[in-house]
Scaffold this active site. Structure first.
Site, mmCIF file in Angstrom:
data_model
loop_
_atom_site.group_PDB
_atom_site.id
_atom_site.type_symbol
_atom_site.label_atom_id
_atom_site.label_comp_id
_atom_site.label_asym_id
_atom_site.label_seq_id
_atom_site.Cartn_x
_atom_site.Cartn_y
_atom_site.Cartn_z
ATOM 1 N N HIS A 54 1.115 -1.582 -0.393
ATOM 2 C CA HIS A 54 0.142 -0.019 -0.035
ATOM 3 C C HIS A 54 0.884 1.232 0.094
ATOM 4 C CE1 HIS A 54 -3.566 -2.532 0.585
ATOM 5 N NE2 HIS A 54 -2.641 -2.892 1.400
ATOM 6 N N ASN A 127 -10.420 -3.458 1.481
ATOM 7 C CA ASN A 127 -9.680 -3.642 0.382
ATOM 8 C C ASN A 127 -11.209 -3.211 -0.660
ATOM 9 O OD1 ASN A 127 -7.183 -3.551 0.527
ATOM 10 N ND2 ASN A 127 -7.036 -6.120 0.635
#
Length: 485
Positions: A54, A127
């Protein structure tokens, strides 16, 4: 109006910010030039280590407003009444690539929400897909290594990607999501978000429920084809960042409607799927979506580095009325996320403005460490219990206790009646239109055909055959055709 005087970091005025001090007009520079050394030393240190996953992200501030009554399921204060608003910070991200990667790539997207509630910060870290590739955190480092740049070639290698998936049949469901039409969102505004994990809600009477979070985009889901993504990534690698920034600056405020699926805790043991398996969904026919509220983003950060990159989300930041479940992947993340931030940002990262509580004040005995700004006064004590009016425990747990039994050791997850690694992937495939199936097969074959080892290809093909015979046949034929070209 007179301008403020430029100073060094210690506050001394700077006489010349254009020329370094030297030994004579053309001589070598002097070690005593504190301003020069301070600027160069700070420059070398002004970037913290990027996230391992990320790394590339965008973020914005906004609010969450409750629209529907859920007090029968949780006593969380920020969900306690309709119309209640809570400030939020949301960070979106790609997963696998580095900070310098492009936004428009085929990759899951992080969807992390920090609620600044009156009972402390609640971090919901998810997500844009409701499932994930693995179900046990012990496999997470290996999974990420297979998806990141190869240590020899320095690029993502199809051999590594598909070799790991070949040995991880539980990934078939998420692979079907990733290779399908939603694998490359057109923007962060045009994708859904999911808590993905199973969480626990507890109501005021102490009753426990298991929940899954669904943030449905109010802009509509829009995605890119591989060809469109390649073109956009070449023109503007920061395409998703650009879109989010400019939309909010124009006053076009993206929003999502939050829904939850709610399962009474007593039903978990006999549910047909393991409800704590991150590779599985709960079909909506079993547990329908229940609306909770609306998430709106309406303010861009002033400084991406200070706010987006230093934003620290930890799944173990719960508030009263919300807690964990025995979801193995969630349990692993309860440690891993907070530990990552202590490494990247230091033990006092919770004192940074983007991470500090806004609707309440933190009171604890955490002191000192790098960049400490928490001395708390001359006579404040750093131990508990004490006789000096320091903060005390409440005796009220945040959520209901989880029942445990059995012997310690490494165990496979308990099997439920419909548990296997392929059933839900096949269900997803059968939900797709003919055109969606064609694109899914083409996307899978495009990557799998580049794998050099036949045995790895065969293992992956077996997974698609097990999910659905037509699915497997089409992928096999497409891979064969590409390899014969």
């Amino acid at each position: 109006m007179s301008k403020r005087v430029l100073t060094t970091e210690s506050g001394a005025p700077v006489a010349d910010n254009q020329n370094s001090a030297s030994a004579g007009a053309g001589g070598p520079l002097l070690l005593q030039d504190q301003h020069l050394l301070e600027k160069l030393a700070r420059f070398n240190r002004e970037r913290i280590p990027e996230r391992v996953v990320h790394a590339r992200g965008s973020g914005a501030y906004g609010h969450f407003e409750v629209t529907d009554d859920v007090t029968g399921f949780t006593h969380a204060d920020f969900l306690s009444e309709t119309g209640r608003r809570t400030e939020v910070f949301v960070r979106f991200s790609t997963v696998a690539d580095s900070l310098g990667g492009a936004d428009a790539v085929r990759d899951p997207r992080g969807f992390a929400v920090k609620f600044y509630t009156a009972e402390g910060n609640y971090d919901l870290v998810g997500n844009n897909t409701p499932v994930f590739f693995i179900k046990d955190p012990i496999k997470f480092p290996d999974f990420i290594h297979s998806q990141k740049r190869d240590p020899f070639t320095g690029r993502q290698e199809p051999d590594n990607v598909w070799d790991f998936w070949a040995h991880s049949p539980e990934a078939t469901h998420q692979v079907t999501w990733l290779m399908g039409d939603r694998g490359i969102p057109a923007s962060y505004r045009h994708m859904n978000g999911y808590g993905s994990h199973t969480y626990q809600w507890t109501n005021a009477e102490g009753e426990a429920f298991f929940v899954k979070y669904h943030f449905k985009t109010n802009q509509g889901v829009r995605s890119l084809s591989g060809e469109q993504a390649a073109e956009i990534a070449g023109k503007d690698p920061s395409s998703h960042q650009t879109d989010l920034l400019q939309a909010i600056e124009r006053g076009v405020h993206p929003s999502w409607t939050l829904y939850v699926q709610i399962m009474p805790a007593a039903e978990a043991a006999d549910y047909r799927f393991n409800p704590f398996d991150l590779t599985k969904v709960w079909p909506h026919a079993d547990y329908p979506l229940r609306r909770v509220g609306r998430l709106v983003l309406d303010r861009n950060p002033d400084n991406v580095f200070a706010e987006v990159e230093q934003a620290a989300f930890s799944p173990n930041n719960f508030v009263p009325g919300i807690g964990p479940s025995r979801d193995k992947m969630l349990q692993g993340r309860l440690f891993a996320y907070a530990d990552a931030h202590r490494y990247r940002l230091g033990v006092n990262h919770t004192l940074l403005a983007v991470n500090a509580p806004k609707a309440t004040t933190a009171h604890n005995y955490g002191r000192d460490g790098l960049m400490a700004a928490n001395a708390q006064g001359r006579h404040a004590k750093n131990y508990e219990p004490n006789s000096y009016d320091g903060p005390v425990e409440t005796g009220r747990p945040l959520s209901a206790p989880l029942a445990v039994s059995g012997h310690t050791g490494t165990h496979d997850a308990p099997a439920h009646t419909k548990d296997d690694d392929f059933f839900q992937a096949g269900e997803l495939y059968r939900l797709l239109s003919e055109e969606e199936r064609q694109r899914l097969v083409a996307n899978i074959a495009g990557g799998l055909s580049q794998v050099s080892r036949d045995d790895v290809i065969e293992k992956n093909l077996a997974h698609f055959h097990a999910a659905d015979p037509d699915y497997g046949r089409r992928v096999e034929e497409a891979v064969r055709a590409l390899r014969e070209d």
